[in-house]
Each structure stands twice: as structure tokens, then as C-alpha cells.
Design a protein around this motif. Sequence first.
Motif, PDB file in Angstrom:
ATOM      1  N   PRO A 101      -8.175  26.606  76.216  1.00 21.85           N
ATOM      2  CA  PRO A 101      -8.067  26.005  77.556  1.00 21.85           C
ATOM      3  C   PRO A 101      -7.495  24.593  77.553  1.00 21.85           C
ATOM      4  O   PRO A 101      -6.754  24.216  78.465  1.00 21.85           O
ATOM      5  N   THR A 134      -5.239  23.178  75.512  1.00 21.59           N
ATOM      6  CA  THR A 134      -3.781  23.134  75.377  1.00 21.59           C
ATOM      7  C   THR A 134      -3.078  23.812  76.542  1.00 21.59           C
ATOM      8  O   THR A 134      -1.953  23.463  76.886  1.00 21.59           O
ATOM      9  N   ARG A 135      -3.736  24.764  77.172  1.00 18.79           N
ATOM     10  CA  ARG A 135      -3.135  25.430  78.326  1.00 18.79           C
ATOM     11  C   ARG A 135      -3.075  24.507  79.527  1.00 18.79           C
ATOM     12  O   ARG A 135      -2.084  24.484  80.260  1.00 18.79           O
ATOM     13  N   TRP A 136      -4.125  23.749  79.745  1.00 15.25           N
ATOM     14  CA  TRP A 136      -4.199  22.906  80.936  1.00 15.25           C
ATOM     15  C   TRP A 136      -3.589  21.521  80.753  1.00 15.25           C
ATOM     16  O   TRP A 136      -3.065  20.942  81.702  1.00 15.25           O
ATOM     17  N   PHE A 137      -3.660  20.999  79.531  1.00 17.08           N
ATOM     18  CA  PHE A 137      -3.283  19.600  79.360  1.00 17.08           C
ATOM     19  C   PHE A 137      -2.087  19.367  78.446  1.00 17.08           C
ATOM     20  O   PHE A 137      -1.539  18.265  78.430  1.00 17.08           O
ATOM     21  N   HIS A 164       1.750  19.638  77.219  1.00 15.64           N
ATOM     22  CA  HIS A 164       3.104  19.925  77.673  1.00 15.64           C
ATOM     23  C   HIS A 164       3.984  20.325  76.497  1.00 15.64           C
ATOM     24  O   HIS A 164       5.202  20.392  76.620  1.00 15.64           O
ATOM     25  N   ARG A 212       0.995  24.997  72.155  1.00 15.06           N
ATOM     26  CA  ARG A 212      -0.224  25.533  72.740  1.00 15.06           C
ATOM     27  C   ARG A 212      -0.887  26.536  71.799  1.00 15.06           C
ATOM     28  O   ARG A 212      -0.244  27.080  70.901  1.00 15.06           O
TER      29      ARG A 212
END
Length: 342
Positions: free
Chosen positions: A251, A253-256, A258, A261
Motif C-alpha cells: 500500500p 508504494t501504491r499510494w505514495f 511515483h 512499486r
Amino acid sequence: MRIAVYERYGPPEVLHLQEAAEPTIDASEVLVRVEASTVGPSDSAGRSGTPRFARLFFGLTKPKHPVLGSDFAGVVERVGSDVTRFAPGDRVFGTLAPSMGAHAELVVIAEDDRSRTSPQGSTPQGRSRRSTGSSPHCPSSAISPGWRPARSCSSTGRPARWARRRCSSRSTSVRRSSACAAPRTHRSSPRSGADRVIDYTREDFTEARGAYDVIFDAVGKRSFGAARRALAPHGIYLTTVPSAAIMVQWPLTRWFSHGRRAAIAFTGLRDIRLKAAELALLVELIDAGAFVPVVDRVVPFDDIADAHRRVDTGHKAGSVVVAMAPAASASSPAPSPKPVAA
């Protein structure tokens, strides 16, 4: 019928065979006599209760799925009165995922659940029944992510490499190989599905900075942290093996992030239409001779604990197949099956 059961978490010895009543079917269901199944990392986690968060699915204090196993291959024993897609004697293979229960001599499948069962009607006559049993686990883990170059290994990695060929991409396989004799890397044989093979005993693939769009760790041998620098700037690390680290990294790397991931593929929980398409693709690959399941070893049902011991080592090379029926011989070709539309 016989089933393999366990009542508490622990080593392979907690498993034992016992007699159970033959399941009944309703008008729209199919009863399959299982000839072969597999033992994989999810079965090992379910039996041992580790890592601890696996108990969220398998049971917090004791197992709630007394019979493990998701993949199966066998013969239709009986069909319900409304069933038209299958008939007794048809050879089928499939998966019960996300449910369990394939480590049994009989399983029940709904006729209209095409994500779980596919006929073997078009598979080559010489194909082993036991090899068939190793098939279903592979596509649902390996075909689901869309990728280009990938690091692949084991029974999941090989179909992953065939899947990426459909996308006109290139792959590198990381494994220990006796074929890696003189050079540190070499071209793989056409049957392996990889464009290049790295022998991990001689070379660390993570030293290739920014080399891969996707790193697919099919057996949980390298972490996202260890593999991160080998990813391209917007690359993704994929694994099918849950760990405390990946459950946090996924979560975050998915949300924060760029850039690079991390992700985990809980393939058994995916949309049934996608799983149905994957089973159909598997049949297509087998028909074309493009995919032959890799079998690490075949273990009799009576010795299913030995199959778990092999998986627990973390060194299996392919599927560990459990043979329910003595007739399901790796050296005995299956009879020509009746064609059934998938």
C-alpha cells in the motif's frame, strides 16, 4: 472417500488421511474423482499457520479449513440432472481457489463456474495425468499481472514466461541450473520459455541496475528492498508469497511512490471472468505445445506429509504433485479425453 485433514497448526506430521462420506451434488453440480492435486506454499502456510497473518484466512486459533488443496485434475464421476456441459468420464482440471478442499478423492464443482473447471478435451493424448494436476495453480499466479521483462522461477515462473511472449516482451529467468556450466549466463532452450537464464549461484541479478520493468518473484526468495535497484524507474516488484514486509510495502508504494512499486498477487480472489480466461489460455498453450507443466516430484496420497516437507524446504523446482490414484502415473499417458467446450 479419503481426505487429508489436520486439526491443529504444526509440521507436516499434523496431516493424516481419514475416511469421509461421499459428497452429494445438486442438479447443477458436477462430482469429480480427483486423480492428482498439488501442494504449494499456500498449503504449507495453511498447515503451519505461518506467517502469522495467514491465520486471518486459515483460522485465528485453529484451522477452519480442515482439508487443504486448491488444484485438481481428474475424471467426472457424476453430474446433476441439469448439467449439460459435462458428462461422466470427461477429463477435467481446475482450481477451487479461493476455497480449499482438493486434497480429497472427490470434489464438487458447479457447472457454471467456469473460473474453476476446464475440460481436458483438447489436451495432447500423451500428456501425463499427474502433469495435468500441476497445471491449474500456474496460470492464476503467473498470467494475471501484465508485464514485460520478468524474473521468473518454479512452477509459477514458467507459465509467466510463456504469458509474456504473448505481449512480445523479453524475460530473464533466475534459477540454479546445471546447464549453466561454463558461462555465467546463457540462452535458454525454447522449451523453458525464457530468453535468458541467470544461475543465481554465480551471478546476482540485482546488480543489474534499472534493468527490469518487472521483477516477478514466484517463490519469495528476494525482497522488494533487495530487488529495488534492479527495477527500471517506474518498475514493479511482484510476488505471490505474503510476508510482513510486502504487506506494508504494497500500500505504501501504491499510494505514495511515483517510481518503483511493490505488489502481491492474491490471484485466487480475482474476478472469476479473468480466472476463466486464464484457464482457457492454459488449454490453448498446452494444445500448441507451448507449455508443459514442470513437476518437481510426485508423491502418493498416503505420503502427502512428504509433499509438505518438500515444499517447506523452499527448494522445489516445479509443482509437487499428489497422486490420489495409483493409476495416475507420470509415465502412463492419459487416454484420449472427450472434447468439451471450455
